[in-house]
Scaffold this active site. Structure first.
Site, PDB file in Angstrom:
ATOM      1  CE  LYS A  63      31.633  46.052  28.829  1.00  0.00           C
ATOM      2  NZ  LYS A  63      32.475  45.357  29.812  1.00  0.00           N
ATOM      3  CG  ASN A  64      34.850  43.780  27.462  1.00  0.00           C
ATOM      4  OD1 ASN A  64      34.581  44.671  28.279  1.00  0.00           O
ATOM      5  ND2 ASN A  64      34.239  42.613  27.446  1.00  0.00           N
ATOM      6  NE  ARG A 117      35.870  40.838  37.819  1.00  0.00           N
ATOM      7  CZ  ARG A 117      36.575  40.243  38.754  1.00  0.00           C
ATOM      8  NH1 ARG A 117      36.154  40.241  39.987  1.00  0.00           N
ATOM      9  NH2 ARG A 117      37.706  39.635  38.462  1.00  0.00           N
ATOM     10  CB  CYS A 123      30.889  40.361  39.955  1.00  0.00           C
ATOM     11  SG  CYS A 123      31.236  39.344  38.540  1.00  0.00           S
ATOM     12  NE  ARG A 125      34.527  38.312  36.124  1.00  0.00           N
ATOM     13  CZ  ARG A 125      34.162  39.358  35.397  1.00  0.00           C
ATOM     14  NH1 ARG A 125      33.075  40.016  35.709  1.00  0.00           N
ATOM     15  NH2 ARG A 125      34.877  39.735  34.373  1.00  0.00           N
ATOM     16  N   PRO A 126      38.537  35.538  40.532  1.00  0.00           N
ATOM     17  CG  PRO A 126      39.765  33.574  40.798  1.00  0.00           C
ATOM     18  CD  PRO A 126      38.423  34.087  40.367  1.00  0.00           C
ATOM     19  CB  ILE A 127      42.974  39.278  39.886  1.00  0.00           C
ATOM     20  CG1 ILE A 127      43.219  39.745  41.327  1.00  0.00           C
ATOM     21  CG2 ILE A 127      41.743  39.936  39.305  1.00  0.00           C
ATOM     22  CD1 ILE A 127      43.735  41.192  41.391  1.00  0.00           C
ATOM     23  CG  ASP A 128      44.233  32.954  40.763  1.00  0.00           C
ATOM     24  OD1 ASP A 128      43.238  33.481  40.220  1.00  0.00           O
ATOM     25  OD2 ASP A 128      44.555  31.770  40.580  1.00  0.00           O
ATOM     26  CG  LEU A 129      45.200  32.663  36.638  1.00  0.00           C
ATOM     27  CD1 LEU A 129      44.291  32.261  35.484  1.00  0.00           C
ATOM     28  CD2 LEU A 129      46.219  31.558  36.913  1.00  0.00           C
ATOM     29  NE  ARG A 176      29.414  47.544  34.495  1.00  0.00           N
ATOM     30  CZ  ARG A 176      30.033  46.478  34.942  1.00  0.00           C
ATOM     31  NH1 ARG A 176      29.389  45.604  35.676  1.00  0.00           N
ATOM     32  NH2 ARG A 176      31.301  46.268  34.661  1.00  0.00           N
TER      33      ARG A 176
HETATM   34  N1  EPU Z   1      40.216  33.459  36.302  1.00  0.00           N
HETATM   35  C1  EPU Z   1      40.910  32.983  37.390  1.00  0.00           C
HETATM   36  N2  EPU Z   1      41.991  33.694  37.836  1.00  0.00           N
HETATM   37  C2  EPU Z   1      42.393  34.842  37.263  1.00  0.00           C
HETATM   38  C3  EPU Z   1      41.680  35.327  36.140  1.00  0.00           C
HETATM   39  C4  EPU Z   1      40.588  34.613  35.675  1.00  0.00           C
HETATM   40  O1  EPU Z   1      40.556  31.933  37.937  1.00  0.00           O
HETATM   41  O2  EPU Z   1      43.376  35.420  37.726  1.00  0.00           O
HETATM   42  C5  EPU Z   1      39.050  32.724  35.809  1.00  0.00           C
HETATM   43  C6  EPU Z   1      37.759  33.559  35.908  1.00  0.00           C
HETATM   44  O3  EPU Z   1      37.185  33.485  37.193  1.00  0.00           O
HETATM   45  C7  EPU Z   1      36.898  32.959  34.832  1.00  0.00           C
HETATM   46  C8  EPU Z   1      37.927  32.593  33.757  1.00  0.00           C
HETATM   47  O4  EPU Z   1      39.189  32.527  34.430  1.00  0.00           O
HETATM   48  O5  EPU Z   1      36.270  31.808  35.316  1.00  0.00           O
HETATM   49  C9  EPU Z   1      38.033  33.562  32.601  1.00  0.00           C
HETATM   50  O6  EPU Z   1      38.097  34.884  33.084  1.00  0.00           O
HETATM   51  P1  EPU Z   1      38.836  36.078  32.343  1.00  0.00           P
HETATM   52  O7  EPU Z   1      39.970  36.516  33.205  1.00  0.00           O
HETATM   53  O8  EPU Z   1      39.134  35.698  30.950  1.00  0.00           O
HETATM   54  O9  EPU Z   1      37.718  37.199  32.380  1.00  0.00           O
HETATM   55  P2  EPU Z   1      37.982  38.748  32.546  1.00  0.00           P
HETATM   56  O10 EPU Z   1      39.248  39.086  31.881  1.00  0.00           O
HETATM   57  O11 EPU Z   1      37.779  39.148  33.953  1.00  0.00           O
HETATM   58  C10 EPU Z   1      36.850  39.486  30.299  1.00  0.00           C
HETATM   59  C11 EPU Z   1      35.731  40.390  29.911  1.00  0.00           C
HETATM   60  C12 EPU Z   1      34.414  39.773  30.316  1.00  0.00           C
HETATM   61  C13 EPU Z   1      34.289  38.413  29.623  1.00  0.00           C
HETATM   62  C14 EPU Z   1      35.482  37.528  29.987  1.00  0.00           C
HETATM   63  C15 EPU Z   1      35.495  36.188  29.269  1.00  0.00           C
HETATM   64  C16 EPU Z   1      36.757  42.580  29.989  1.00  0.00           C
HETATM   65  C17 EPU Z   1      36.861  43.899  30.653  1.00  0.00           C
HETATM   66  N3  EPU Z   1      35.920  41.686  30.541  1.00  0.00           N
HETATM   67  O12 EPU Z   1      36.777  39.350  31.725  1.00  0.00           O
HETATM   68  O13 EPU Z   1      33.386  40.640  29.845  1.00  0.00           O
HETATM   69  O14 EPU Z   1      33.096  37.774  30.019  1.00  0.00           O
HETATM   70  O15 EPU Z   1      36.715  38.224  29.662  1.00  0.00           O
HETATM   71  O16 EPU Z   1      35.504  36.367  27.911  1.00  0.00           O
HETATM   72  O17 EPU Z   1      37.393  42.350  28.984  1.00  0.00           O
HETATM   73  C18 EPU Z   1      31.267  41.664  29.845  1.00  0.00           C
HETATM   74  O18 EPU Z   1      31.702  42.463  28.987  1.00  0.00           O
HETATM   75  O19 EPU Z   1      30.047  41.573  30.133  1.00  0.00           O
HETATM   76  C19 EPU Z   1      32.208  40.787  30.539  1.00  0.00           C
HETATM   77  C20 EPU Z   1      31.912  40.191  31.706  1.00  0.00           C
END
Ligand code: EPU
Length: 420
Positions: free
Chosen positions: A22-23, A95, A119, A124-128, A400
């Site tokens: 999925k991811n 997301r 969630c 889970r911000p997207i600031d980065l 999902r």
């Molecule tokens: N983070 C920030 N700012 C950002 C982005 C991330 O602070 O701009 C923090 C997050 O809050 C978290 C950490 O960095 O604490 C890592 O988050 P990441 O961005 O790596 O997670 P993601 O990309 O949103 C993906 C997977 C998740 C998986 C995580 C970690 C997808 C679609 N989702 O999420 O999958 O848990 O990486 O490996 O690829 C799942 O499939 O159940 C799932 C939640």
């Protein structure tokens, strides 16, 4: 809302084929926005998040077609885009919708994507993502709950992520693929899903080096073209099935998986006493001993032990002798499954980012509610070994990311009924 009624106590025997990831499929689908030519993706799992991404891309004007003979094969054609917007209702349910931001911005110079908000597993911000897109030359403002990004041509640059982010790396990699000049991503996510996306972008005409390591170099291409790609097998589904084999006992074979993506999970399961052997480079066999041992685990970015396997591992540890300390370092709130397992008889104490699981405790069937995808999977696993009947509510979380999981587990001996 669907529920699962699980009759515990069955051994699992036989073979299960692992679905596509999925991811990996979600960013691959978003990559269709980068070109006016068709993209064909094979091995996409038939799960709800993929349907949601299809709906989102369809809303934007992408033609999304499932192959009539193969439901896992999807053609996406973003020839004309009517809306460069990911609306709140779709982002709220998934997301990963934010993965459309980088491609829309890079190809059309404009994107409007709802802010995802928190969630069940954390803020889970997207600031980065946003900071990196700004470094590529975008102007970004957030207003009325939406991110509005504009760019008059993105320009490659060096980007150092303050923290490792999987979808952040993917979003920026896709944007950089259409930027002018070279982009170097440092402290990039090394997940196999990132490498799979890079492989797809390469087939579309981008030049990407180092994906799968922490430094990724992307030479921007003015234009990307049609491609066909087979999505990698789902390492989290495979890991979940390995735990199923370990917790329920028996002799289970996993087909079409990538053992090389499961190193950290397999090492922990083997330390706990589960026998895992590789029958060939795409298959694994899992056999459970009579007795499991507690082993501590700390979640980490790849190649460490995945946070997406933490809940399932917790279910396993309830059946192991001794105390296991499970430390969650990726998400701040990913222990909601623990209280449900306690209701089934587990002995789990949460102290900040650590869960201490004391075993072995017999589990007894109860009514439980799952809070997110992997938590739901962990409750199904607990149900497999619990005495009597476990009712897992809100199975939509499971749908999902796991394709018809009850049918596939039943085919190897589980007794799970879906009721509406
Ligand atoms: N983070 C920030 N700012 C950002 C982005 C991330 O602070 O701009 C923090 C997050 O809050 C978290 C950490 O960095 O604490 C890592 O988050 P990441 O961005 O790596 O997670 P993601 O990309 O949103 C993906 C997977 C998740 C998986 C995580 C970690 C997808 C679609 N989702 O999420 O999958 O848990 O990486 O490996 O690829 C799942 O499939 O159940 C799932 C939640």
């Amino acid at each position: 809302m669907d529920k699962f009624i699980i009759q515990g106590g069955s051994r699992l025997e036989g073979a299960v084929t692992v679905s596509g990831a999925k991811n990996a499929a979600l960013p691959a689908m978003a990559a269709a926005l980068l070109t006016s030519e068709p993209l064909v993706l094979a091995n996409c799992p038939a799960v709800r998040d993929i349907a949601t991404m299809s709906q989102l891309l369809g809303h934007m004007g992408v033609r999304v077609e499932k192959d009539a003979r193969d439901p896992h094969r999807i053609t996406l054609h973003a020839e004309r885009i009517a809306r460069r917007e990911a609306p709140y209702d779709l982002v709220r349910t998934m997301r990963a919708s934010v993965l459309t931001l980088g491609p829309l911005l890079a190809r059309f110079g404009q994107a409007r994507v709802s802010l995802p908000g928190g969630c069940a597993i954390g803020a889970r911000p997207i600031d980065l993502h946003l900071k990196a897109l700004e470094q590529l030359g975008a102007s970004v403002k957030t207003e009325h709950g939406y991110v509005e990004a504009r760019a008059d041509g993105l320009r490659g640059t060096r980007i150092l992520f303050d923290r490792i982010t999987v979808t952040g790396t993917e979003n920026v990699m896709m944007a950089a693929a259409l930027a002018s000049g070279e982009t170097v991503l440092e402290n990039a996510a090394r997940e196999p899903e990132v490498a799979d996306l890079a492989e797809l972008l390469g087939k579309m005409g981008a030049k990407i080096d180092g994906a799968g390591t922490s430094t990724v170099r992307i030479a921007g291409a003015g234009k990307l073209h049609a491609a066909e790609h087979t999505v990698i097998p789902d390492r989290v589904e495979a890991g979940t099935l390995l735990v199923a084999g370990g917790i329920a006992g028996g002799d289970l074979e996993l087909l079409s998986c990538r053992p090389d993506h499961l190193t950290a999970v397999m090492a922990k399961l083997q330390d706990a006493g589960i026998t895992i052997t590789s029958t060939d480079e795409k298959s694994l066999r899992v056999r459970a001993p009579g007795r499991l041992q507690s082993v501590d685990v700390t979640t980490e970015e790849y190649p460490g032990f995945a946070t997406d396997m933490q809940a399932q591992y917790m279910a396993l540890m309830t059946q192991a002798e001794g105390a296991a300390v499970i430390t969650e370092t990726i998400f701040e709130n990913r222990f909601l499954h623990a209280s449900e397992m306690v209701r089934m008889g587990a002995d789990i104490t949460i102290e900040g980012r650590q869960a201490i699981v004391r075993g072995k405790t017999p589990l007894s069937g109860a009514n439980v509610i799952a809070s997110d995808l992997r938590a739901s999977a962990s409750l199904v696993l607990a149900g497999l070994v619990a005495s009597g009947e476990t009712v897992v509510d809100r199975v939509y979380h499971l749908d999902r990311g796991y394709e018809r999981i009850e049918e596939r587990l039943n085919s190897v001996g589980a007794r799970i009924r879906r009721v509406r």
